[in-house]
Scaffold this motif. Structure first.
Motif, PDB file in Angstrom:
ATOM      1  N   ARG A  94       4.657   6.202  -5.683  1.00 28.98           N
ATOM      2  CA  ARG A  94       3.348   6.743  -6.090  1.00 28.98           C
ATOM      3  C   ARG A  94       2.478   5.688  -6.749  1.00 28.98           C
ATOM      4  O   ARG A  94       1.278   5.628  -6.535  1.00 28.98           O
ATOM      5  N   THR A  95       3.111   4.837  -7.570  1.00 28.89           N
ATOM      6  CA  THR A  95       2.356   3.758  -8.222  1.00 28.89           C
ATOM      7  C   THR A  95       1.760   2.845  -7.165  1.00 28.89           C
ATOM      8  O   THR A  95       0.601   2.439  -7.233  1.00 28.89           O
ATOM      9  N   THR A  96       2.566   2.522  -6.151  1.00 32.08           N
ATOM     10  CA  THR A  96       2.107   1.621  -5.092  1.00 32.08           C
ATOM     11  C   THR A  96       0.919   2.232  -4.348  1.00 32.08           C
ATOM     12  O   THR A  96      -0.073   1.557  -4.089  1.00 32.08           O
ATOM     13  N   GLU A 123       1.542  14.832  -0.534  1.00 30.67           N
ATOM     14  CA  GLU A 123       1.334  13.835  -1.599  1.00 30.67           C
ATOM     15  C   GLU A 123       0.142  12.930  -1.238  1.00 30.67           C
ATOM     16  O   GLU A 123      -0.668  12.587  -2.085  1.00 30.67           O
ATOM     17  N   LEU A 124       0.070  12.548   0.043  1.00 33.49           N
ATOM     18  CA  LEU A 124      -1.031  11.682   0.498  1.00 33.49           C
ATOM     19  C   LEU A 124      -2.383  12.376   0.339  1.00 33.49           C
ATOM     20  O   LEU A 124      -3.371  11.743  -0.018  1.00 33.49           O
ATOM     21  N   PHE A 163      -7.627  16.558   5.017  1.00 31.70           N
ATOM     22  CA  PHE A 163      -8.131  15.182   5.075  1.00 31.70           C
ATOM     23  C   PHE A 163      -8.173  14.684   6.507  1.00 31.70           C
ATOM     24  O   PHE A 163      -7.549  15.251   7.400  1.00 31.70           O
ATOM     25  N   GLU A 164      -8.933  13.625   6.703  1.00 31.73           N
ATOM     26  CA  GLU A 164      -9.141  13.060   8.039  1.00 31.73           C
ATOM     27  C   GLU A 164      -8.403  11.717   8.104  1.00 31.73           C
ATOM     28  O   GLU A 164      -8.529  10.898   7.196  1.00 31.73           O
ATOM     29  N   TRP A 165      -7.617  11.495   9.146  1.00 30.46           N
ATOM     30  CA  TRP A 165      -6.988  10.176   9.329  1.00 30.46           C
ATOM     31  C   TRP A 165      -8.071   9.153   9.670  1.00 30.46           C
ATOM     32  O   TRP A 165      -8.941   9.437  10.493  1.00 30.46           O
ATOM     33  N   ALA A 166      -8.005   7.973   9.075  1.00 32.20           N
ATOM     34  CA  ALA A 166      -8.963   6.912   9.429  1.00 32.20           C
ATOM     35  C   ALA A 166      -8.715   6.486  10.881  1.00 32.20           C
ATOM     36  O   ALA A 166      -9.646   6.186  11.625  1.00 32.20           O
TER      37      ALA A 166
END
Length: 319
Positions: A94-96, A123-124, A163-166
């Motif tokens: 998570r820190t990363t 989580e993302l 959310f949308e994937w780039a």
């Protein structure tokens, strides 16, 4: 849904802007993260093995290009923790994620999206600012219909979680398909800036950590089922052998393999010490290739009782 494959539109010529930044690959254990890191860097830097939980340190692979420097941070697989080691690894992840410029989520083409993938995707979804690229790995193992179904499922997963994937990019690191395209798509997501590492660097891992990982990888081979996470390796010392002529250097490396229980000692050492000898031969070759110098490798097996659950031992073993 924008899925990229190699033969898309030609890229527009742009001003010569240099970008540099950090990307990390996430995914459940064994999703192909380390293999992909190695394919992009073009040299073996992250430990790869056919079972989960082999990457314990944040191994950075560095991809040098004319227009960019892409630094790959390889985190341990995120999973529901069962031990203190597991919790610490998740914190590292998570820190990363909070510190990188782009996150690549690796999902194998040959496995349907499961609870582990959803756990990570959730989580993302909570990390709003960082662009997320879905990387469909191991495409060499499936036919085009299965791949198409997986791409649609991944697109849906993002939509479900808001959310949308780039980008969504299918790759095969083993077959070297679309690996360069993946780099081309990650680079524009990095901030503009000069290179952060000197040209020749492939990783900023201390050599001792990389050597320990190579020994650990060799030690796990053939005993994955019996000791998947029970091996830790510490390089105690690395010294050039004295009294050697300059043109025939020799590096003495002394390392300890730690296991959790006395009963595991025999598994690692093998009948008449044969397994340990094989581990030494295999890892020595890899270490010599890494360091570019002949090596004398001295391995010892020691018991560190239940080290995965003991904070003091975890610290001593570098976690």
């Amino acid at each position: 849904m924008s899925v990229r494959s190699q033969s898309t539109e030609p890229s527009e010529p742009s001003e010569a802007v240099h970008r540099a930044g950090f990307a990390c690959f996430v995914g459940r254990p064994n999703a192909g993260k380390s293999t992909l890191t190695n394919a992009l860097v073009g040299q073996k830097v992250a430990i790869t093995a056919n079972q989960p939980q082999t990457t314990r340190h944040t191994v950075r692979g560095i991809v040098h290009r004319e227009d960019a420097q892409l630094i790959l941070v390889d985190t341990p697989g995120l999973h529901k923790p069962r031990t203190l080691l597991g919790e610490r690894l998740n914190d590292v992840v998570r820190t990363t994620w909070a510190e990188v410029d782009v996150i690549g989520f690796c999902l194998p083409a040959n496995e349907k999206i499961g609870p582990g993938d959803r756990f990570i995707a959730k989580e993302l979804a909570g990390i709003r600012k960082t662009p997320k690229v879905a990387i469909v790995t191991k495409t060499d193992l499936v036919d085009s219909k299965t791949l198409a179904e997986q791409l649609i499922a991944i697109d849906q997963l993002g939509k479900e979680l808001g959310f949308e994937w780039a980008e969504i990019v299918p790759v095969s690191a083993v077959g070297d398909q679309q690996v360069n395209l993946l780099a081309d798509l990650l680079v524009p997501l990095l901030p503009e800036g000069p290179a952060l590492y000197p040209e020749g660097d492939l990783t900023d891992e201390p050599e001792q950590v990389m050597i320990a990982e190579l020994i650990r990888e060799a030690a796990l081979e053939g005993v994955r089922d019996e000791l998947p996470h029970s091996i830790a390796v510490v390089v105690e010392e690395m010294l050039p052998r004295e009294d050697r002529p300059a043109d025939k250097p020799l590096l003495d490396i002394h390392a300890n393999l730690f296991i959790e229980r006395p009963s595991q000692k025999g598994i690692i050492i093998g009948p008449k010490g044969k397994r340990l000898k094989d581990v030494g031969i295999k890892s020595r070759k890899q270490i010599e290739a890494l360091l570019g110098t002949p090596v004398f490798l001295d391995l010892h097996v020691k018991v560190a009782k239940d080290w995965q659950r003991d904070p003091k031992q975890l610290r001593r073993l570098g976690f």
